[in-house]
Design a protein around this motif. Structure first.
Motif, PDB file in Angstrom:
ATOM      1  N   GLN A 170     -22.056  32.137  -1.589  1.00 36.75           N
ATOM      2  CA  GLN A 170     -21.862  31.613  -2.943  1.00 36.75           C
ATOM      3  C   GLN A 170     -22.500  32.528  -3.977  1.00 36.75           C
ATOM      4  OE1 GLN A 170     -23.537  27.698  -2.443  1.00 36.75           O
ATOM      5  NE2 GLN A 170     -21.638  26.831  -1.626  1.00 36.75           N
ATOM      6  N   GLU A 184     -20.458  35.754  -4.242  1.00 37.71           N
ATOM      7  CA  GLU A 184     -19.239  35.519  -5.025  1.00 37.71           C
ATOM      8  C   GLU A 184     -19.544  35.518  -6.519  1.00 37.71           C
ATOM      9  OE1 GLU A 184     -15.425  32.500  -5.019  1.00 37.71           O
ATOM     10  OE2 GLU A 184     -17.401  31.680  -4.581  1.00 37.71           O
ATOM     11  N   SER A 244     -19.836  38.932  -7.892  1.00 37.13           N
ATOM     12  CA  SER A 244     -18.632  39.756  -7.785  1.00 37.13           C
ATOM     13  C   SER A 244     -17.600  39.503  -8.874  1.00 37.13           C
ATOM     14  CB  SER A 244     -17.964  39.519  -6.424  1.00 37.13           C
ATOM     15  OG  SER A 244     -17.325  38.250  -6.387  1.00 37.13           O
ATOM     16  N   LEU A 245     -17.709  38.386  -9.574  1.00 32.35           N
ATOM     17  CA  LEU A 245     -16.604  37.913 -10.408  1.00 32.35           C
ATOM     18  C   LEU A 245     -16.248  38.833 -11.574  1.00 32.35           C
ATOM     19  CD1 LEU A 245     -17.396  34.080 -10.448  1.00 32.35           C
ATOM     20  CD2 LEU A 245     -15.676  35.305  -9.094  1.00 32.35           C
ATOM     21  N   ARG A 252     -12.743  43.340  -5.316  1.00 27.89           N
ATOM     22  CA  ARG A 252     -13.886  42.696  -4.665  1.00 27.89           C
ATOM     23  C   ARG A 252     -13.630  42.619  -3.161  1.00 27.89           C
ATOM     24  NH1 ARG A 252     -11.797  40.312  -8.693  1.00 27.89           N
ATOM     25  NH2 ARG A 252     -10.738  38.780  -7.383  1.00 27.89           N
ATOM     26  N   LEU A 277     -15.356  41.460   0.594  1.00 28.67           N
ATOM     27  CA  LEU A 277     -16.381  40.698   1.299  1.00 28.67           C
ATOM     28  C   LEU A 277     -16.443  41.184   2.743  1.00 28.67           C
ATOM     29  CD1 LEU A 277     -18.398  38.276   1.361  1.00 28.67           C
ATOM     30  CD2 LEU A 277     -16.464  36.858   2.104  1.00 28.67           C
ATOM     31  N   PRO A 336     -15.467  32.251   0.621  1.00 29.10           N
ATOM     32  CA  PRO A 336     -14.965  32.309  -0.757  1.00 29.10           C
ATOM     33  C   PRO A 336     -13.558  32.911  -0.818  1.00 29.10           C
ATOM     34  CG  PRO A 336     -17.199  33.161  -0.627  1.00 29.10           C
ATOM     35  CD  PRO A 336     -16.726  32.994   0.789  1.00 29.10           C
ATOM     36  N   SER A 369     -12.093  34.158  -3.630  1.00 29.65           N
ATOM     37  CA  SER A 369     -11.888  34.990  -4.816  1.00 29.65           C
ATOM     38  C   SER A 369     -11.849  36.484  -4.511  1.00 29.65           C
ATOM     39  CB  SER A 369     -13.002  34.715  -5.833  1.00 29.65           C
ATOM     40  OG  SER A 369     -14.264  35.048  -5.277  1.00 29.65           O
ATOM     41  N   PHE A 370     -12.064  36.873  -3.249  1.00 30.36           N
ATOM     42  CA  PHE A 370     -12.118  38.295  -2.906  1.00 30.36           C
ATOM     43  C   PHE A 370     -10.721  38.852  -2.643  1.00 30.36           C
ATOM     44  CE2 PHE A 370     -16.399  36.851  -2.157  1.00 30.36           C
ATOM     45  CZ  PHE A 370     -17.173  37.925  -2.595  1.00 30.36           C
ATOM     46  N   CYS A 407     -11.168  40.391   2.618  1.00 28.96           N
ATOM     47  CA  CYS A 407     -12.278  39.921   3.442  1.00 28.96           C
ATOM     48  C   CYS A 407     -12.281  40.747   4.721  1.00 28.96           C
ATOM     49  CB  CYS A 407     -12.129  38.436   3.749  1.00 28.96           C
ATOM     50  SG  CYS A 407     -12.258  37.388   2.289  1.00 28.96           S
TER      51      CYS A 407
END
Length: 295
Positions: A141, A144, A147-148, A153, A155, A177, A179-180, A183
């Protein structure tokens, strides 16, 4: 922008107690470095289990040093995390990857959870057991949140997820998460690529056959690493296959045809450059003695 994603090289593993198999893992790693240099990516990500043991044999340490120095000569940075095989199971212990800090390896750890490669955010965490999954989720968390503000991005984790390892997972897919853009996972030895959140979730698999049950996946999908292009809206992932040093033969043989099948295998083996690995299951005879005698 392109990068190479590799994992689970397990250097120092002497499969079946054979020096030949330990050498095979070294040979495949050297081949991977040559292929990466040829592809000339912007950087490399290693998603854990660089070594088979947290205290690797000397040759394994030297093989990695040689590979990292080769990448450094070509100005190709490498980012890495510790996998479960790399981790010493005691508090504040350091993984062997830390030895290569001065050679150019950038270790992603709880003390240094992310790096910036130009305008690319590369963050992650080392392997965490199921008993420490709560702390891992909290770390994810925080990563993340950091990284925003970045357009690209990545992970990096070495974990089993319930979607792919329903009985041996450490975290659930909902804990990762979304949002990456990419991954980059390690731990599963089969190749996996899935759409996930705003991008892709991928396991490149192991670079060698670590267990005999990986043979079917190897014949179907190969072994190697990924070349990932994150220039567009979605990552484009290319398989880079490595040539394994020796053949792995796994067969089920009826006992009443055992001698005939052994003769056939002898003829096949005679034409190979290196002795293969034979994994034979003999059916139709309850007593092991006669089978061992014939084998």
């Amino acid at each position: 922008m392109q990068f190479a994603h590799i994992a689970d090289t397990h250097l120092g593993y002497r499969q079946y107690g054979l020096t030949e198999r330990e050498n095979d893992f070294f040979e495949v790693f050297d081949q991977a470095i040559r292929e990466i240099v040829q592809e000339r990516p912007d950087f490399v990500i290693h998603s854990g289990d660089l070594f088979e043991y947290s205290r690797p044999p000397t040759r394994a340490l030297l093989t990695v040093q040689k590979g990292i120095l080769r990448l450094k000569e070509e100005k190709i940075p490498i980012y890495a995390i510790a996998g479960n095989h790399d981790v010493v199971m005691r508090k504040n212990a350091l993984p062997p990857q830390i030895l290569y800090k001065d050679f150019g390896l950038k270790l992603i750890s709880p003390k240094k959870p992310f790096y910036l490669g130009g305008d690319v955010f590369i963050g992650g965490a080392p392997y965490a057991s199921r008993y420490h999954s709560k702390q891992l989720i909290e770390r994810l968390q925080n990563i993340e949140k950091n990284s925003l503000d970045y357009k690209k991005r990545i992970l990096v984790l070495h974990q089993g997820i319930d979607r792919y390892m329903p009985y041996e997972y450490e975290i659930k897919i909902g804990d990762v998460p979304q949002s990456f853009n990419y991954c980059a996972f390690g731990h599963i030895h089969e190749r996996v690529v899935d759409d996930f959140g705003e991008g892709k979730l991928a396991y490149p698999g192991s670079t060698e056959i670590w267990r005999s049950n990986e043979l079917e996946g190897y014949k179907k999908n190969g072994k190697g690493f990924y070349l990932v292009d994150v220039s567009g809206d979605l990552p484009e992932i290319q398989n880079i296959d490595l040539e394994l040093p020796r053949e792995f033969i796994k067969e089920i043989i009826p006992y009443n045809r055992l001698e005939e099948e052994i003769s056939r295998l002898k003829i096949h083996v005679a034409h190979l450059a290196k002795k293969p690995l034979l994994n034979l299951t003999v059916e139709g005879e309850t007593s092991a003695g006669p089978i061992y005698m014939k084998l």
